[in-house]
Scaffold this motif. Sequence first.
Motif, short mmCIF file in Angstrom:
data_model
loop_
_atom_site.label_atom_id
_atom_site.label_comp_id
_atom_site.label_asym_id
_atom_site.label_seq_id
_atom_site.Cartn_x
_atom_site.Cartn_y
_atom_site.Cartn_z
N ALA A 119 107.08 70.13 -11.90
CA ALA A 119 106.14 70.13 -10.78
C ALA A 119 106.69 69.23 -9.67
CB ALA A 119 104.77 69.63 -11.23
N ARG A 178 98.58 68.46 -12.29
CA ARG A 178 99.61 69.30 -12.90
C ARG A 178 99.81 68.95 -14.38
NH1 ARG A 178 100.47 73.81 -10.41
NH2 ARG A 178 102.65 73.85 -9.84
N ASP A 236 108.83 75.18 -8.72
CA ASP A 236 107.42 74.98 -8.37
C ASP A 236 107.16 75.17 -6.89
OD1 ASP A 236 104.70 74.25 -8.91
OD2 ASP A 236 105.11 72.23 -8.16
N SER A 277 104.20 77.11 -5.12
CA SER A 277 102.86 76.55 -4.95
C SER A 277 102.67 75.93 -3.57
CB SER A 277 102.59 75.50 -6.04
OG SER A 277 103.46 74.38 -5.90
#
Length: 363
Positions: A132, A148, A317, A320
């Motif tokens: 993350a 996360r 990641d 996102s």
Amino acid sequence: MKPLHADICRYEVPFTAPVTVRGVLLATREGLLLRLKCDGATAYGEVAPLHGLHTESLDEAIQALTAFIPELSRFDLNNADDRRRLIGEAALPPSVATGIEMALVNLEAVATGSLPSFPDAFPPASNIPVNALLAGEPQAVLDRAAQRYAEGFRAFKLKVRKGQLDDAVACIRAFHEAFGDKAELRLDANQSLDFDEAVEFGKALPPDCITYIEEPMTDAALIPDFHAATGLPSALDESLWQRPALLDEIGPAPLGALVIKPNCIGGITKSLDLAAKARRMGLQAVFSSAFESSVSLGLYALLAAVSSPTPAASGLDTASFLASDLTEMPFAAPDGLADPAAAWRDSQRVKPEMIETIASWTL
């Protein structure tokens, strides 16, 4: 399977919040898709230079792609050797070479109804861990880390910025207190610190609190000295394409990983070659993106899955951070794990309303 038709498509997607790349504040992610068609099969590759990271601009990428596409008519088999030869003979910017190779790899797989295959690769892992990405003010970093972690992520990467090192140390200490050895923390300084700053920063960290720090200094040749002074392993990222010979000069001792961004390295084959070299050197091969769409992330997940029997947590990641995506099913890592086969299949289901065709060829 030889491509018979090609289109260049353009897209623009807003970030959920402005993203800073080497001091450049970006509100949107712009890029191109190369769409190839053959006998009912359609496949995509992404050409997405990132302002502040790549030397080629988007307009220069369009020019290079436009000049190269007629060369696709020279293709015979669209296999790994054919792709290596054709792309290797061309002087292409790295983001363009990657997008072309990605589209060709995907076309071969779509046409045969199988996953992409690569010479000398491992059988694909059924899932890969994803780290993350953490950035922003200290409280926002800790809030996102907690969120996360609750979702299942166990690897994290924190951006470290020059002029904000005290905040970074505070974040790292708080992260270490919150998660201890239950979560892995990686740092990324993006070549922003001088040697003395990097050493002072490294010595301020709690013992054994990070796995490595990516590109800690403006001069990566000083990484062995940084390791000797702090005991902290580094990872090479930008240096892998800026100064390729440096990896052999430094050697594996002061390193923990190679961070492999295919659209900066210059292709899929080159990236897998580098992952194999990392494995021979006893280093992690960490596949990473440059805020590309899920078209790229699906293939990158598959590259991570075939590059090692136990893939390292990948830097994927970035999806996102996009307010929307180009695919019907954007890349996701529920519980901190991604299914690379599903991610690749989803990567080829592009929403037509998200892209604009700007040029077409019959080959």
